[in-house]
Design an enzyme around this catalytic site. Structure first.
Site, short mmCIF file in Angstrom:
data_model
loop_
_atom_site.label_atom_id
_atom_site.label_comp_id
_atom_site.label_asym_id
_atom_site.label_seq_id
_atom_site.Cartn_x
_atom_site.Cartn_y
_atom_site.Cartn_z
N ARG A 70 0.91 -1.22 -0.01
CA ARG A 70 -0.07 -0.07 0.17
C ARG A 70 0.82 1.32 0.08
NH1 ARG A 70 -2.26 1.17 4.28
NH2 ARG A 70 -1.53 -0.60 5.57
N TYR A 199 -1.05 -3.85 -7.00
CA TYR A 199 -0.90 -4.53 -5.85
C TYR A 199 -2.12 -4.52 -4.95
CZ TYR A 199 0.03 -5.38 -0.78
OH TYR A 199 -0.27 -5.81 0.36
N LYS A 208 -9.72 -2.20 1.56
CA LYS A 208 -9.31 -0.88 2.32
C LYS A 208 -10.12 0.41 1.75
CE LYS A 208 -6.30 -3.10 4.69
NZ LYS A 208 -6.73 -3.54 6.10
N HIS A 228 -11.37 -1.68 11.29
CA HIS A 228 -10.16 -2.31 11.06
C HIS A 228 -10.09 -3.48 12.02
CE1 HIS A 228 -5.85 -2.63 9.57
NE2 HIS A 228 -6.52 -3.35 9.17
N SER A 250 -0.79 -3.04 12.36
CA SER A 250 -0.34 -3.97 11.49
C SER A 250 1.12 -4.62 12.32
CB SER A 250 0.33 -3.73 10.14
OG SER A 250 1.08 -2.47 10.27
N CYS A 252 0.87 -6.84 14.55
CA CYS A 252 0.46 -7.37 15.74
C CYS A 252 -0.27 -8.60 15.83
CB CYS A 252 -0.30 -6.29 16.70
SG CYS A 252 0.77 -4.89 16.88
N ASP A 277 -10.01 -9.07 9.40
CA ASP A 277 -9.34 -7.70 9.04
C ASP A 277 -10.53 -6.69 9.23
OD1 ASP A 277 -7.06 -6.27 8.12
OD2 ASP A 277 -7.77 -6.10 5.87
N ARG A 370 1.77 -11.97 -0.46
CA ARG A 370 0.58 -12.43 0.04
C ARG A 370 -0.06 -13.72 -0.24
NH1 ARG A 370 -1.99 -8.32 3.64
NH2 ARG A 370 -0.27 -6.88 3.62
C1 OXD Z 1 -3.33 -4.00 6.15
C2 OXD Z 1 -3.70 -5.43 5.34
O1 OXD Z 1 -2.13 -3.54 5.62
O2 OXD Z 1 -4.68 -5.70 6.02
O3 OXD Z 1 -3.78 -3.60 7.07
O4 OXD Z 1 -3.21 -5.71 4.37
MN MN Z 2 -5.49 -4.58 7.42
#
Ligand code: OXD
Ligand code: MN
Length: 586
Positions: A70, A199, A208, A228, A250, A252, A277, A370
Site C-alpha cells: 500500500r 498491488y 481498504k 479495522h 499491523s 501485531c 481484518d 501475500r
Molecule cells: C493491512 C492489510 O495493511 O490488511 O492492514 O493488508
Molecule cells: Mn488490515
C-alpha cells in the site's frame, strides 16, 4: 447488458468513454467465465498455474518490482474541504484531483479489455451489505475480487434496477508509473479512483478503499461503524459462544488471533473465525452491537505462516488461492516463503523473477508477499460467517505493541473511557536497541491509514454510537508484547492469548471482580489462568503493573497527538485526558 439500472449504465458509459478500451466484458461470476479468464492469463504468462495435486485451483503472480505494498503517501481523501479530511489524511480539492486523474485515465485502456466487476461487500440480502462496481484492466484484479468479495450477477440483483446506492470503483494499471500512482477517495461521490498500481491493497477496491475508507464515511452518515477489526467467536467447554471484535495496528498478529488454536491445557475451548481484518458494526434493535465481516476471503501476509504459527491460515491456502510475490519452485510448481514449513527449495525463482538458492543473500519471498484465500477454506471459519444478521458483540478489544507502558490487559471503566482508549492506541516500532522502548506511533483504532474523514469527527461518532445502544460491548485493551528489564517478552502470546480472552469473557459475564487503577480495571492476578505456563508471581505482577510516571509521559504524547484535531476533538476526549492525568497524579 446484464442490468438496466440507469445509474450503473451511466457510470459504465463514462468509464468506457474516458478509458477507451478495445473490449468490454461484464463479469457474471460464473465458474466458466472465471476459469477461461485464468486460462487466458496463464497462456499470456501473467499467471502461473500451480501443481494441480498439491495446490489445486491455485495460481502464482508477481507484481512489478516498484509495486509491492500500500502507498499511504499516494492515498488521498478528496472531501470538499481539507478540514473534512482532517489532519491525518492527504487531501486535494475534488475538482483538482478529478482533473489530474481524468488526464491519466484518458485512453488508458486502449488496446486492452475493460472488465466490469459488480461485487457485494457482505452477503446478498443482508442489511449490512454494500454494492460496488469496479472497472479494471487487470485479470489478476478480477480473479482476486472473486476470492475477496461476492462478485457478478448476484451484486446487480442486490442493487436492483433503480438504486444509485453503489460505490463507483475505477482502476487501471495504466503504465504502473509509481510517480503517477494514486489511490483516491471521493466520499461524498461514493467514488474510488486507483491508477498505476497492481498491488492488492491499492487495487482490490472492495477492501481498504471501500470497506474501510468509504464505508467509515457511509457509517458516519448512516449510523454504523466500519472498523479495522478481526471478529472471533470464543466457545467455552459448555458450547456457549461469545463474540469479540479486536483492532490492532499491523504486525501485531490479527490473523493469528482470529484463527487461534487453544493451548493443550485449554483444548475444550474453540475459536471460530468470523473475520481477520474488517468488521462492519451496527446497533441492533435488542440494544447490542452486531458485527459482520464484509469480506469473503483472506488477503494474508505469507512469510512466517506455517503449521506452527497459524495452521488454519495455512490450510486455507491449500486450494483456489492466488499467491503473490512469494518464492516459486519450478521443480514441482509449488511455492515457498521464509518461515514456511519444510526446507527451502534448492533451485527456485524469487519474487523478482531471478534464480534463487537457499544460500542467496536476499529473501526468496517479498516480506509483504501475500496469499488470497477463500474464507470457506478455513477449518475454523465460523458457522455464523454468512449470517446476514451478523454476530452480537460481547467485547471490543484494542491492542498495540508496547514494551513497557500498557499492562497485559485492562478494561475500560465505561463506553466513553473505552473510546478514549481506542483513540489513544499506539504501537512501538520493533527492533529497538536493548533497554530502549521503541518509537511510539499513534494509530487510533488501528484506523490511521483507513479513516475516510476527519478522525476527530470519527471519535465523536464512536461516542454517539455508545449512546444508541443500551447494552454495548465492554471495551478492553491488551498488550501481548510487554518486556522485562532484559528485553525479554513476559507473555508467551499465540495460543496462550486465549487465557486473556477467557478473562475478558468472564468480565462480560460478570463472573469475576476487577481492581480499579488509574488507567482502568485490572484483573486480579489469580483470575488469569496460567496453569502450565512458566510464569512466576513476580512476572505476573510485572505484566499487570501500571507505572504512573511512564503513563504521565505517554499522556504527553497523547495530548500532542490529539492537539492536531483542534476544534474537531470532542470535549469528551479532552475530559478523559484530564481525568486520566488526575488519577495518575493521585
Ligand atoms: C493491512 C492489510 O495493511 O490488511 O492492514 O493488508
Ligand atoms: Mn488490515
Amino acid at each position: 447488458m446484464p442490468t438496466n439500472n440507469p445509474y450503473v449504465l451511466k457510470f459504465i458509459k463514462e468509464a468506457t468513454d474516458l478509458l477507451n478500451p478495445d473490449n468490454v466484458v461484464w463479469i457474471d461470476g460464473s465458474k466458466a467465465q472465471l476459469k477461461s479468464l485464468a486460462d487466458d492469463a496463464v497462456a499470456d504468462g501473467e499467471l502461473i498455474e500451480l501443481n494441480a495435486e498439491k495446490l489445486p485451483g491455485c495460481y502464482y503472480y508477481r507484481t512489478a518490482l516498484n509495486d509491492v505494498a500500500r502507498v499511504e503517501d499516494r492515498t488521498f481523501i478528496c472531501t470538499p474541504t481539507k478540514d473534512e479530511a482532517g489532519p491525518t489524511n492527504n487531501w486535494l480539492a475534488p475538482d483538482e484531483m478529478y482533473a489530474r486523474l481524468k488526464a491519466l485515465y484518458n485512453g488508458a485502456m486502449k488496446g486492452r479489455t475493460m472488465y466490469i466487476v459488480p461485487f457485494i461487500m457482505g452477503v446478498k440480502g443482508s442489511s449490512f451489505s454494500k454494492v460496488g462496481i469496479e472497472v479494471t484492466d487487470s485479470r489478476y484484479v478480477v480473479l482476486n475480487m472473486n476470492i475477496m468479495t461476492r462478485i457478478g450477477d448476484q451484486a446487480l440483483e442486490q442493487l436492483g434496477e433503480e438504486s444509485d446506492d453503489f460505490t463507483k470503483c475505477w482502476h487501471s494499471v495504466a503504465e504502473l508509473n509509481a510517480d503517477e500512482r494514486y489511490i483516491t477517495h471521493f466520499p461524498q461521490d461514493n467514488t474510488i479512483m486507483s491508477i498505476n498500481s497492481g498491488y492488492g491493497g491499492n487495487v482490490l477496491l472492495g477492501k481498504k478503499c471501500l470497506a474501510l475508507r468509504i464505508a467509515s464515511y457511509l457509517g458516519k452518515t448512516e449510523g454504523w461503524l466500519a472498523e479495522h477489526m478481526l471478529i472471533l467467536g470464543l466457545q467455552n467447554p459448555k458450547g456457549d459462544i461469545k463474540y469479540i471484535a479486536a483492532a490492532f495496528p499491523s504486525a501485531c498478529g490479527k490473523t493469528n488471533l482470529a484463527m487461534l488454536i487453544p493451548p493443550k491445557i485449554l483444548q475444550d475451548y474453540k475459536v471460530w473465525t468470523v473475520g481477520d481484518d474488517i468488521a462492519w458494526i451496527r446497533p441492533g434493535s435488542d440494544g447490542r452491537l452486531w458485527a459482520v465481516n464484509p469480506e469473503n476471503g483472506f488477503f494474508g501476509v505469507a512469510p512466517f505462516t506455517s503449521t506452527k504459527t497459524n495452521p488454519n491460515a495455512l490450510e486455507s491456502t491449500k486450494r483456489d488461492t492466488i499467491f503473490t510475490n512469494v518464492l516459486f519452485n519450478p521443480e514441482d510448481n509449488t511455492v515457498w516463503w521464509e518461515g514456511a514449513d519444510g526446507e527451502p527449495p534448492a533451485n527456485a525463482i524469487d519474487w523478482r523473477g531471478n534464480e534463487w538458492h537457499p544460500d542467496s543473500s536476499t529473501p526468496g519471498a517479498h516480506p509483504n508477499s501475500r496469499f488470497t484465500a477463500p474464507a470457506k477454506n478455513c477449518p475454523c471459519i465460523s458457522p455464523e460467517f454468512e449470517n446476514p444478521a451478523g454476530v452480537p458483540l460481547s467485547a471490543i478489544v484494542f491492542g498495540g505493541r508496547r514494551a513497557k507502558t500498557a499492562p497485559l490487559v485492562y478494561e475500560a471503566f465505561d463506553w466513553n473511557h473505552g473510546v478514549f482508549i481506542g483513540s489513544s492506541m499506539a504501537s512501538e516500532t520493533t527492533a529497538a536497541a536493548a533497554g530502549a522502548v521503541g518509537v511510539v506511533r499513534r494509530d487510533p483504532f488501528a484506523m490511521l491509514p483507513f479513516c475516510g474523514y476527519n478522525m476527530g469527527e470519527y471519535f465523536a461518532h464512536w461516542l454517539e454510537t455508545g449512546k444508541k445502544v443500551a447494552n454495548p460491548p465492554k471495551i478492553f485493551h491488551v498488550n501481548w508484547f510487554k518486556k522485562d528489564d532484559n528485553g525479554k517478552f513476559l507473555w508467551p502470546g499465540f495460543g496462550d492469548n486465549l487465557r486473556v480472552l477467557n478473562w475478558i469473557v468472564s468480565r462480560t459475564n460478570n463472573e469475576v471482580e476487577a481492581d480499579a487503577s488509574a488507567i482502568g480495571l485490572l484483573p486480579k492476578a489469580d483470575d488469569i489462568n496460567i496453569d502450565g505456563l512458566d510464569i512466576t508471581d513476580g512476572q505476573m505482577a510485572e505484566l499487570l503493573k501500571v507505572d504512573s510516571s511512564l503513563w504521565l509521559e505517554d499522556l504527553k504524547g497523547i495530548r500532542e497527538f490529539m492537539s492536531r484535531f483542534g476544534e474537531h476533538l470532542p470535549l469528551e476526549i479532552a475530559k478523559q485526558m484530564d481525568e486520566l492525568e488526575s488519577r495518575l497524579n493521585k
